[in-house]
Design an enzyme around this catalytic site. Structure first.
Site, short mmCIF file in Angstrom:
data_model
loop_
_atom_site.label_atom_id
_atom_site.label_comp_id
_atom_site.label_asym_id
_atom_site.label_seq_id
_atom_site.Cartn_x
_atom_site.Cartn_y
_atom_site.Cartn_z
N THR A 70 63.96 51.84 24.78
CA THR A 70 64.60 52.06 26.28
C THR A 70 65.79 53.20 26.26
OG1 THR A 70 64.07 49.76 26.64
CG2 THR A 70 65.96 50.76 27.89
N GLN A 178 54.17 52.10 21.98
CA GLN A 178 52.85 51.19 21.78
C GLN A 178 51.84 51.97 20.87
OE1 GLN A 178 52.83 47.99 22.26
NE2 GLN A 178 54.11 47.62 23.81
N SER A 196 60.13 52.25 18.59
CA SER A 196 60.99 51.31 18.44
C SER A 196 60.57 50.40 17.38
CB SER A 196 61.06 50.44 19.65
OG SER A 196 61.98 49.56 19.71
N ALA A 197 61.35 49.85 16.37
CA ALA A 197 61.22 49.12 15.13
C ALA A 197 60.40 47.70 15.63
CB ALA A 197 62.33 49.06 14.35
N HIS A 198 60.91 47.26 16.52
CA HIS A 198 60.45 45.74 16.63
C HIS A 198 59.16 45.61 17.15
CE1 HIS A 198 60.88 44.92 21.06
NE2 HIS A 198 61.76 45.99 21.07
N THR A 234 79.41 54.58 14.88
CA THR A 234 79.14 54.26 13.48
C THR A 234 77.84 53.98 13.43
OG1 THR A 234 81.52 53.28 13.20
CG2 THR A 234 79.79 52.98 11.48
N CYS A 320 59.00 43.25 29.79
CA CYS A 320 60.16 43.90 30.55
C CYS A 320 60.10 44.13 31.85
CB CYS A 320 60.44 45.32 29.78
SG CYS A 320 60.42 45.34 28.04
N1 PMP Z 1 58.36 51.84 26.06
C1 PMP Z 1 57.05 50.76 25.84
C2 PMP Z 1 55.81 51.30 26.13
C3 PMP Z 1 57.41 49.46 25.47
O1 PMP Z 1 56.21 48.59 25.47
C4 PMP Z 1 58.72 49.02 25.34
C5 PMP Z 1 58.82 47.61 24.92
N2 PMP Z 1 58.46 46.60 25.65
C6 PMP Z 1 59.71 49.83 25.52
C7 PMP Z 1 59.61 51.36 25.86
C8 PMP Z 1 61.27 49.39 25.45
O2 PMP Z 1 61.56 49.30 23.96
P1 PMP Z 1 62.64 48.48 23.45
O3 PMP Z 1 62.63 46.95 23.56
O4 PMP Z 1 62.99 48.94 21.99
O5 PMP Z 1 63.87 49.02 24.19
#
Ligand code: PMP
Length: 372
Positions: A70, A178, A196-198, A234, A320
């Site tokens: 994001t 993705q 994004s790492a998660h 930091t 989201c």
């Molecule tokens: N872009 C896409 C295509 C996503 O699937 C997501 C997470 N659902 C995000 C952005 C946002 O990622 P983050 O949770 O790391 O902010």
């Protein structure tokens, strides 16, 4: 528990977790500190960055660490828009972007930027001729996510790059959240890349924006000296360190993992197609990790709850999106309101088993007998 929501987030890999704990114990210093421990933290950070770029074949790009995709999307869009305001105010995007792209572009539109949203074919693949025809001297940026998170629809990055090669002043940003660690692709074709790492069995709270060397952005977070001029504060050295491990682990046995997911995908789709009242919304252009379907008699949230009560976890739209009662993406692609309000996203992993898929499809078949 049957977790089938890996596109919303993934569990942290054991190796990533152990490495994080080891590193956090051995070096907690601020990488801006000038003492020996601080310098060691900085060396680790520099090596991690180099390793990530090498692993993803992105030595052509700088890596700005962010809190996730994001923030990376915000920095890419606002950073390019504000920096290039004097050159032009036109941005082109696709209708299948994540809310962190669409809301940022809506914000920029309020500040006078003109946003064009591309048309698409029956599968949702964007209209490349239209892309070519929309570009004017005012166009500064094209932002197209390569994999949509709801139906897994993938766009053709090579073809998009070919169009943009005729317009060297137009930058290409792609939300690869993705895509990285999920498909094989020459990511370096994009000038700016968010991730994004998660989504990759790493931690929440760390991600990044790759920016092709030489491209300048206006920062969105100002502050003291940090790893990057674009983000004060930091540096989260332990999260950055863990991102390196995350990428390394995600790309280990990559082919093997993808093959397993492909098999699971084919199995799931073939099972779903045999169940009455189910329509599969994903297509041949969807990545194997995501299967979107509609069970027509039941609204998405009701089906999600029914499955959740059986400890089977799937998504309705994306985690989201603010309005979870309708999938705008399914509506756009299928044209069907019914499919859009009943759509469910199952997202698969190499950790998924055939038994888990059997339990999901068993539960879905059960619905038909309950309703008959
Ligand atoms: N872009 C896409 C295509 C996503 O699937 C997501 C997470 N659902 C995000 C952005 C946002 O990622 P983050 O949770 O790391 O902010």
């Amino acid at each position: 528990m049957i977790y089938l929501d890996y596109s919303a987030t993934t569990p942290v890999d054991k190796l990533v977790l152990e490495d994080y704990i080891d590193f956090s114990r051995s070096n907690f210093a601020n990488s801006n500190s000038l003492h020996k421990l601080g310098k060691e933290a900085l060396i680790d950070l520099t090596n991690t960055t180099k390793n990530i770029k090498e692993k993803l074949n992105l030595l052509t790009h700088e890596l700005i660490y962010t809190s996730g995709a994001t923030e990376a999307n915000n920095l890419a869009l606002k950073g390019v828009a504000y920096k290039n305001r004097s050159k032009g105010n036109h941005i082109i995007t696709s209708p299948f972007e994540h809310s962190s792209i669409t809301t940022t572009l809506n914000y920029l539109a309020k500040q006078g930027f003109i946003i064009d949203v591309l048309d698409f074919d029956d599968y949702g693949r964007i209209d490349l001729e239209e892309l070519d025809s929309l570009i004017t001297d005012e166009t500064i940026l094209v932002s197209i996510g390569i994999v949509n998170s709801e139906v897994g629809l993938s766009q053709d990055l090579n073809a998009i790059r070919s169009v943009l090669n005729n317009y060297p002043n137009v930058l290409l940003h792609s939300d690869m959240t993705q895509a990285i660690g999920k498909i094989e692709l020459d990511f370096s074709l994009a000038d700016l890349i968010s991730f994004s790492a998660h989504k990759l069995y790493g931690f929440k709270g760390i991600g990044g924006l790759f920016v092709r060397k030489g491209i300048k952005l206006t920062p969105i977070i100002h502050g003291g000296k940090s790893v990057s001029q674009y983000r004060g504060g930091t540096p989260p050295t332990n999260l950055i360190h863990s991102l390196g491990k995350t990428i390394e682990v995600a790309l280990t046995d990559f082919e093997k993992k993808l093959n397993k997911i492909k098999e699971l995908n084919l199995y799931l789709v073939s099972q779903l197609q045999r169940i009455d009242n189910i329509v599969v919304n994903s297509s041949q252009y969807s990545i194997d990790q995501i299967v979107n379907f509609s069970y027509l008699p039941l609204a998405s949230n009701k089906l999600q709850k029914y499955l959740s009560d059986k400890n089977i976890y799937v998504s309705t739209t994306t985690a989201c999106s603010s309005d979870k009662s309708i999938s705008k993406v399914v509506k756009e692609i299928t044209g069907s309101y019914e499919q859009a309000t009943t759509s469910i996203r199952v997202s698969l992993s190499h950790l998924t088993t055939k038994d888990e898929i059997d339990l999901l499809t068993f539960a879905l078949r059960g619905l038909n007998s309950e309703n008959s």
